[in-house]
Structure formats: C-alpha cells, structure tokens
Design a protein around this motif. Structure first.
Motif: not given
Length: 582
Positions: A305-332
């Motif tokens: 994978v291109d390490p510079e182009r990793v994204y996350a998405e999710g709806g409902s409970m998946g949105a909770w995780g996208t906000a509380t998990y993915a947002l805190r990982h700018p290195e990823l």
C-alpha cells in the motif's frame, strides 16, 4: 457474564474431579508464526456439551494429575466447541449447529472437525513446552482427569517468538458474486481505505468477497490471549474515475464471555480485568484500537500500500471509531470520514458491572477514560497536522448530540485544522445523506500525508449552525431539545472549495483557489497544512498576496502555523494566494 462464570475465571486452585467423570480427548498441538494452536475433542457434543468450559495449562514439564495443582492456567473460560469459525462462535445455537463451519488453523489444511476445542497461545519466550486441557462444569467443578496423550501432550512443542501471521482462507478471485469486480490485482502503491462497520451485534463471519483471512489475537488485544478475528481485503474503482484503491474491512465484535451473545467494542475496546493482568480492578483497555494498528500495518506491508494514502471511514458506530481512533493517528491516516459520529464518546463497553459514580481509568491506571475519548478536547490540545476530517450528522441524530458537532467545528476552526462538516435535519438514519457533499468537495484521493493542502476556516458562506440543544423541563423531567429555529435545518461548513497547483517550497507556499458555491464575493481564512518544505518558525513574519489585490503580512504562531484571514474569492473565478518568508 454470570456470577458463576466470574468465580471460575478468578479461580487458581484446581478442584477435584466431579463424580461423573468425562474426558477431554485427542489433544493436538501445532506451532506456527509465534503462536501455538492447541486443539482437542470436547467432553460432550451438542446441547449436552453446552455448559462446559475449558482451561489451558502450559509447562516446561509434562503435565499430570500430580503437578496440575501447582500450575496456573494460561487461558480460562474457553467455550464449548471453541474451534468454530469466527462469527459463528458467538451464539450457542450456532456454535452447536454442525452446518456452520469451523476454523482453519494451518495453510492448505482442512477446517477443524466438529466439537473441537481450540486455544491459541502467543509465545513470549523461546523454549519447549507441554500443554494440557481441563474441563469444568457450570459450577466450576472439574469434570475430567489429565490423561497423557488425550488431554495432555506427551511430547513438548518447540516454540519460537515470531511475528504472528493471519491465515488466508479465501481468495478474492473466487469469493462471492462480486469477485470479478473487487478481485485484488496485485497492483502496488494503491491507496487503502479502512472501513469501520456499524453495529454488528448479530455476529456473522464478515464480507463474502475479497481476500479472506483468519487470525488469533495477542494478549494485549483482548481480555485473554488468542481471541479469534477475521478481515477481508479487496480492490475497488474510485468513483467516477479510473483510479483504484484497496479496501480493508475487519470486525470489532467479540463473543460474550458468557457464551451466548456478542460484545461490541465501539472500535475502542472494553472495561475489564484481563486474564493476564497483574491488577485486580477493572480498567478501560483500547484493545480494538491496538489490534487495528497492527492489522493496518500488516495489510500495508502485505499489499504494498502507498503509506501516504491511507484513509478511514465508517457509519454510525463505525463513525464513532473513525472519530475516536483514526483522528488520533496522523502518522497513519491522511483523511478520515466519520458518518454521524460521537465526537465526545459517552459510552463504554464493559465485561463487568461499573458501579455508579466510578472513576474509570485507562489501562495505565491513571488516564481518565472519558477525558481521553473527548475528541473535541483532543483537537483543541493538538495543533500538529491531524488527518483531514470530513463528517456529517443529522440535527436529531439521537445517538450523538448536535451540540458536540458544533463544539468540534469550533475546535477545528480555532486550531486551523483541515475539515468540512455537513448536516441536515435528519435522524440517525437520514443524517447519513450529507456525506455525499463532503466527498464531493473533499474526496479521499485529494489528500496524502506527504502533500500540503489549504485548510479553510470562517468561510463567509458557511451555514448557520446555531447553538445546539437546550434543556427544557416539563416539571417532571428535563429533556435536551434542538429547536427548528435554532440554526439552519441543513447546511455545511467549508463546502464548495476547489484547489490546485500547490507550491510548497522552503521560502514560498502558494495555491490556486475557487469556490463553486459562491454566488457573490466571499472570504475565507486559509492556513497551509501538512507542509513538506514551507515551515515558518514561531514569530517569523511571512508576506502574502492574492490575485485580487489583497496583500499583507502574517506572523507564525507558536506552532509554526500561518493563517491568512479573509482571503477574497469571486464567483466563477480563481485566485492565487502566495505566501513568502521575509
């Protein structure tokens, strides 16, 4: 979890065998990739075996009746027929139904036979080890003796510490009706979209397409070692484009330790006392976040994978995780797209009862769980480049307040972060619709961790958010209500912007901007973000100019950010904004 089960889970002493003795048989051990897989035949099949639980013992010497009492189990409370395939092991009815598949634990081998028990131990030190399996009834009484060669190994297994490896059991070219559309082609340097699913309390094995993998967790990923998991990887076409990207989908739901149900983790983890923990009080463990970090890294390496182009998405409970998990990982993550998130998480999955008024701390025994999960506060405290955040929510979501969405907009604006928000007057179901506006103006392919972009704030064409919910009392109870005259019923923040021709040099940064929603001259604040070369120091003065005649100077704040306020943009016209260090 039933009280009797909790008592067994904390029991250390091995009790005498109950009068009606049963037998654990056919123990077999396989070691691969840093984990040891122990398989056995349960003491009873079907309904007759439903109430029995199993413990796994490990020793440097052969395990017998004579030395069992001095050993501690390394894994406790394993369910009946625990060799069932992930997703079918969560409910008793499915676990004892032989029409549902069992797990596969070795490459190019058949799945386990029915009524197989399975325990997976992660190796922490090289060496030769013996194993034994002990059965207990629902009251915690031991029901089977140690029988060498049947419930205990006669020969040691040679164990070596090594990175664990998922086992591929399905190929994207063969699985499901979408095989031709989503098959993995082997192209390198594709972007990766990590999709976090919504509530999935009914269990199930996951997607029926893509490369399919099974794996068993490390101790730090769950309340016990060797919890089963799965994920899929497929390849898709970028919407309205010839571009391609990889899609990673995993599951966050585990079997309830009681044996008949599921436990969702909100893509965080849960509150418990792990079987391997030295402490006795429950704590909040981010098990799911830890596992996802490992999994994403593994997929990145496996699929180039291109390490510079990793994204996350999710709806409902998946949105909770996208906000509380993915947002805190700018290195990823380069950009994330939570669809109807909680930006301030108030829920905590738990395996034990939480007394009212308890102070819930994280695994370190110090950090407050609710403070840690307040992402509005996280944004306010972090001024470095975060993943671009594009999200939506209905004003009457029900699971998340509109006030917390407003507070997130304020925090992101104050921190000059890159973001966009869209809303409607919908509920949790219909509030998903505005995401199409977010991805219209801010598609994932527009972002990479090694590419600068303009962050917008205080756009003069922003919608009116209002002030959020207010407390209304009818004399008996107080309710939080969002009135229709409090802000626009639908709208967006930072919508309509299009940019190109970024110049990111040591002394110069520039961008060509327009806004396709502008009906008349508008203004917006612009902050260069994720700069690779243009990095002003705190207090350094930068000059700016745009093609509509505006010019001035701006001083870098203590985080090295420079923001040009009230940049003019005219309808149907581009403006070039240029910043230069003095």
């Amino acid at each position: 979890m039933k009280t009797t089960l909790l008592m067994v889970a904390t029991c250390v002493l091995v009790q005498p065998v109950a009068a009606a003795e049963l037998r654990v048989t056919n123990i077999q051990v396989v070691h691969r990739n840093g984990q040891t897989f122990v398989v056995w035949k349960d003491v009873a099949e079907g309904d007759a075996g439903a109430g029995y639980r199993y413990s796994l013992y490990r020793s440097e010497r052969p395990i017998t009746e004579d030395n069992l009492a001095v050993l501690r189990p390394v894994i406790r409370q394993l369910l009946n027929n625990s060799g069932k395939h992930y997703g079918y092991h969560m409910f008793l009815e499915r676990r004892i139904d032989t029409s549902f598949p069992t797990a596969t634990i070795e490459p190019n081998k058949k799945s386990l036979p029915p009524w197989s028990g399975l325990a997976v131990r992660t190796v922490e030190k090289d060496g030769d080890r013996y194993y034994a399996v002990v059965a207990f009834d629902a009251e915690g009484r031991r029901v089977a003796k140690i029988v060498p060669g049947q419930s205990a190994t006669k020969r040691p297994v040679v164990e070596k510490v090594a990175p664990i490896q998922p086992l591929k059991t399905g190929d994207s070219t063969l699985r499901g009706r979408y095989a031709k559309v989503v098959q993995v082609t082997g192209r390198k340097n594709l972007p990766l979209m990590v999709t976090l699913h919504a509530s999935s309390a009914r269990g199930g094995p996951g997607a029926d397409h893509g490369d399919y993998y099974q794996f068993w967790g490390r101790p730090e990923w769950g309340y016990r070692d060797g919890l089963p998991w799965q994920f899929t990887v497929d390849e898709r076409r970028v919407y309205n484009s010839d571009g391609r990207y990889l899609s990673l989908r995993s599951r966050e739901t585990l079997a309830a330790p009681g044996g008949n149900g599921t436990k969702e983790t909100y893509w965080f983890g849960y509150y418990c006392v792990p079987q391997w923990a030295a402490h006795q009080e429950p704590r909040a463990y981010n098990f799911t976040e830890r596992r996802m970090q490992w999994l994403i890294d593994w997929v990145k390496n496996k699929y180039y994978v291109d390490p510079e182009r990793v994204y996350a998405e999710g709806g409902s409970m998946g949105a909770w995780g996208t906000a509380t998990y993915a947002l805190r990982h700018p290195e990823l993550f380069a950009a994330i797209y939570p669809n109807r998130p909680r930006t301030i998480q108030r829920g905590l999955p738990t395996l034990v009862k939480i007394p009212l008024g308890s102070h819930v701390v994280m695994s370190d025994g110090k950090t407050d769980f609710y403070e840690r999960m307040n992402m509005v506060r996280f944004v306010a405290d972090h001024h470095e480049d975060l993943p671009f955040l594009g999200w939506c929510c209905g004003r009457h979501d029900g699971f998340a307040s509109f006030n917390e969405q407003i507070e997130m907009v304020k925090a992101l604006t104050a921190g000059h972060h890159g973001f966009a928000f869209a809303w409607n007057n919908g509920t949790h179901s219909t509030g998903a619709v505005p995401m199409r506006e977010i991805k219209r103006w801010y598609p994932p392919e527009q972002f990479a961790r090694n590419q600068s972009y303009p962050a917008f704030g205080n756009s003069s064409i922003d919608g009116v958010l209002g002030t959020g919910e207010v407390d209304i009392s009818d004399g008996q109870r107080t309710r939080r209500v969002l009135k229709d005259d409090n802000g626009a019923l639908e709208g967006g923040i930072n919508l309509g912007f299009v940019w190109k021709d970024i110049v990111d040099k040591n002394g110069t940064w520039s961008v060509t901007l327009r806004n396709e929603l502008a009906k008349k001259e508008m203004t917006v604040d612009v902050t260069p973000r994720r700069c690779q070369q243009f990095k002003p120091r705190h207090g350094e003065t930068t000059t700016w100019i745009n093609t509509f005649g505006g010019s001035g100077t701006v001083t870098a704040d203590k985080w090295g950010l420079v923001t040009v306020t009230r940049v003019k943009i005219k309808p149907d016209e581009e403006t070039i904004l240029t910043l230069k260090k003095r």
